[in-house]
Design a protein around this motif. Structure first.
Motif: not given
Length: 414
Positions: A209-210, A221-225, A283-293, A295-299
């Motif tokens: 994915d990434c 991270a992609c697995d969690h997404r 999180l706003e300064a690091n969009p990738q970290a926000a996406k990962d967080a 994804a993990f919350t959704a998982f």
């Protein structure tokens, strides 16, 4: 009822090793005969297991015995009755003395010559002497002794030849066992090396994915997404299996959609709670970290929802008539146990019967849930196949038969 004949050897690895030398004879047996030979082989392996110093050698020892017996017979082609040969000759131990560890004059536990067989020589001297007295009465002591020694020498020559053959067979069997063990070690080492190489290659694969390097094909991270969507779909099926009428597509769709909406709302709520305890600016300064967080919350939320929907489905299915009937049956059976027959309504009897009923109810609920999920998946697969377009090989004749108008022909040419 006629037993089904099996072409291949039994699945049990110990039986496959033991019966390997007679695989061709096995194929000539009927289903009932195969069952009898399999049972006899298991019995002989169990008996050999109690004789051998090292456990686990029974299958190879029995395979060597069958190989030797085939050589004595002249090969498999000379066996006219496979079942009788296997039951009465191939699988049977032939002790040369009273020691149960003796087989053809060889100790099964050590592979050495049987010491007890030496005692047979003294008995044989007495037996041959008695035969001489019956056949040649009135011989003088010198002549009797001469005839006795001659016959003993003849018998000893026969036994020496047999012993030599058995020793050669023992050495050959030992060589085969050593070669088999060496080959097994080499095969195991090759398999370990191949597995290690394959794992190294897999670990070196980038994320699909990434594109992250050294991610074994999919980073965490992609697995969690990916996982939340799969889990949400599973939760929807479980919700439908527990509450919907499976023959009503609308009812199933409503239950599935309801679960999807509820889990989506739970994910949104969990994300808002996460934002309240997290540095949003980071999180706003690091969009990738926000996406990962996210994804993990959704998982985590979807994973918890699957368990909750499964618990609810089992609880609902546990109240069905099938589950209640099985619970009543289990309660009655447990209450009627011999140890409760004098006090079937006592505290201990009631407690045991209640526990048995609860276990039976849970078992039926789990079975019903598995069956309903399988039915739902089959329905989904059938709808997918129906909706799938026909293959080009099927559609080409129809397309070829259509007339082309001027505009279409010009477009095709262009």
């Amino acid at each position: 009822m006629q037993q089904q004949r099996r072409v291949g050897l039994p699945v049990d690895l110990r039986l496959r090793v033991a019966l390997g030398p007679v695989a061709w004879l096995w194929e000539r047996l009927s289903g009932w005969q195969q069952d009898q030979v399999e049972a006899a082989t298991k019995t002989e392996l169990a008996r050999l297991g109690g004789l051998l110093a090292q456990p686990g050698g029974g299958p190879r020892l029995l395979a060597d015995r069958l190989t030797d017996r085939l050589e004595e017979t002249g090969g498999e082609a000379m066996v006219t009755g496979p079942y009788g040969w296997l039951i009465r000759r191939g699988l049977v131990q032939r002790p040369s003395c009273t020691d149960r560890r003796c087989g053809d004059g060889i100790r099964l536990d050590t592979g050495a010559e049987c010491e007890n067989c030496h005692n047979v020589i003294h008995l044989r001297r007495a037996q041959i002497g008695a035969e001489i007295d019956r056949e040649l009465p009135g011989l003088s002591d010198d002549k009797r002794r001469h005839v006795l020694e001659e016959r003993l020498r003849e018998q000893a020559a026969i036994e020496a030849e047999g012993l030599m053959w058995r020793r050669e067979q023992t050495r050959a069997q030992q060589a085969r066992r050593d070669a088999a063990r060496a080959a097994a070690r080499e095969q195991a080492e090759r398999e370990r090396e191949a597995a290690a190489a394959a794992e190294a290659v897999r670990q070196a694969l980038p994320c699909e994915d990434c594109g992250q390097d050294q991610a074994a094909g999919l980073c965490e991270a992609c697995d969690h997404r990916r996982q939340p969507e799969t889990l949400i779909g599973e939760a929807g099926l479980i919700a439908a299996a527990g509450s919907a009428h499976l023959t009503d597509p609308g009812n199933v769709a409503a239950a599935t959609a309801g679960a999807r909406t509820a889990i989506g709302n739970s994910i949104a709520t969990a994300w808002q709670k996460f934002l309240q305890i997290t540095d949003v600016a980071m999180l706003e300064a690091n969009p990738q970290a926000a996406k990962d967080a996210y994804a993990f919350t959704a998982f985590q939320t979807a994973q918890q929802a699957v368990q909750e929907y499964q618990d609810n489905a089992l609880e609902m299915l546990g109240r069905t008539e099938e589950a209640e009937a099985e619970a009543r049956r289990a309660y009655t059976v447990e209450q009627g146990r011999p140890w409760f027959q004098h006090h079937p309504t006592g505290a201990h009897a009631v407690a045991a019967a209640t526990k048995a009923a609860d276990t039976a109810r849970e078992r039926v609920a789990e079975y019903l849930l598995a069956m309903r999920l399988e039915q739902l998946r089959e329905q989904i697969a059938a709808r997918t196949e129906t909706a799938a377009p026909a293959p080009w090989t099927d559609r080409l004749p129809e397309l070829a038969a259509r007339p082309l108008d001027g505009g279409t022909a010009g477009a095709v040419i262009a």
